[in-house]
Design an enzyme around this catalytic site. Structure first.
Site, PDB file in Angstrom:
ATOM      1  N   TYR A  39       1.012  -1.245  -0.133  1.00  0.00           N
ATOM      2  CA  TYR A  39       0.257  -0.018  -0.145  1.00  0.00           C
ATOM      3  C   TYR A  39       1.161   1.248   0.182  1.00  0.00           C
ATOM      4  CZ  TYR A  39      -3.486  -3.348   1.351  1.00  0.00           C
ATOM      5  OH  TYR A  39      -4.626  -3.869   1.654  1.00  0.00           O
ATOM      6  N   HIS A  97       0.388 -11.348   2.069  1.00  0.00           N
ATOM      7  CA  HIS A  97      -0.895 -11.363   1.864  1.00  0.00           C
ATOM      8  C   HIS A  97      -1.095 -11.682   0.600  1.00  0.00           C
ATOM      9  CE1 HIS A  97      -1.677  -6.812   0.053  1.00  0.00           C
ATOM     10  NE2 HIS A  97      -3.296  -7.542   0.467  1.00  0.00           N
TER      11      HIS A  97
END
Length: 266
Positions: A39, A97
């Protein structure tokens, strides 16, 4: 420490926008903050946490290891870099992730490294994200279900991910729903709006209540104070069995997070 059922997502939020969102969220009562290496906002999330004035032990912070850091010699150093950006000595939860693209690396290898990171005190709990039934099987075989705090996957009314949900429940594996509002698409749905009218609630609040009643943790995001507050209020909403069943009919397999390196979905 169990995962707080209601969290604040930070996907796609950058710079001052994510600082403001996290600070407002914490001020309103959010105590679970979700970020990730990819991110590129861990530093800002860390700044917001530091400036929030809330004691560290009152917050639950999650980050995620990106695919380029899954190899054994990269994972732990990358987590240490994340901690430095977050200004924390330890996160509460670290997730893989995504499974290794094309399964180039064995699940057992990178989950073993993540378990080592926990043993070093870098993270209190470990977990997985975007894992299919096959990947969950491999993860459980590698480290045991008791060492997997959650599988964070896309779940919303239009993608109910039932095979993953059913398998996880059979195994006693907790699930966290990301993109719970389908990037705002739930707000236009007539079924959700009509259920909301009966409760003097929004379609978004109905959706969040529907997810919470199924036992999922949820991590909606917003940059607007009013929406952050309204989302929190969904915790007070209780849907009937009939309303839950109506929402169950909305599944249309509409997957929103589907990058080219994604696994073969169930």
């Amino acid at each position: 420490m169990s995962i707080p059922a209601f969290g604040l997502g930070t996907f796609r939020l950058k710079g001052q926008q994510v600082i403001d969102s996290v600070k407002m969220g914490v001020e309103l009562g959010y105590r679970h903050i979700d970020t990730a290496q990819v991110y590129e906002n861990e530093s800002e999330v860390g700044q917001a946490i530091a400036e929030s004035g809330v004691a560290r032990d009152e917050l639950f912070v999650t980050t995620k290891i990106w695919t380029s850091n899954l190899a054994g010699d990269k994972l732990i150093p990358s987590l240490k870099d994340s901690l430095a950006r977050l200004r924390l000595e330890q996160v509460d939860l670290t997730l893989i992730h995504w499974p290794s693209p094309n399964d180039e690396l064995p699940v057992a290898d990178y989950l073993g490294s993540l378990l080592e990171a926990r043993e070093q005190g870098l993270t209190r709990q470990i977990g997985i994200s975007n894992f299919t039934v096959s990947h969950m099987r491999q993860a459980i075989e590698a480290v045991g279900v008791e060492n997997i705090a959650t599988n964070q996957v896309e779940i919303h009314p239009f993608l109910q991910n039932r095979k993953v949900v059913d398998f996880a429940r059979e195994q006693g594996l907790h699930l966290t729903a990301y993109m719970p509002l389908a990037v705002g698409k739930v707000m236009q749905d007539e079924v959700l709006k009509s259920i909301g009218e009966a409760h003097r609630a929004s379609a978004a609040q109905v959706t969040l209540a529907w997810l919470l009643q199924q036992g999922f943790a949820i991590i909606p995001s917003s940059t607007k104070r009013a929406n952050l507050q309204a989302n929190l209020e969904a915790q007070e909403l209780r849907l009937s069995d009939e309303e839950m069943a109506r929402i169950a009919t909305l599944d249309r397999g509409e997957r929103l997070a589907n990058p080219g390196f994604a696994p073969h979905w169930d």
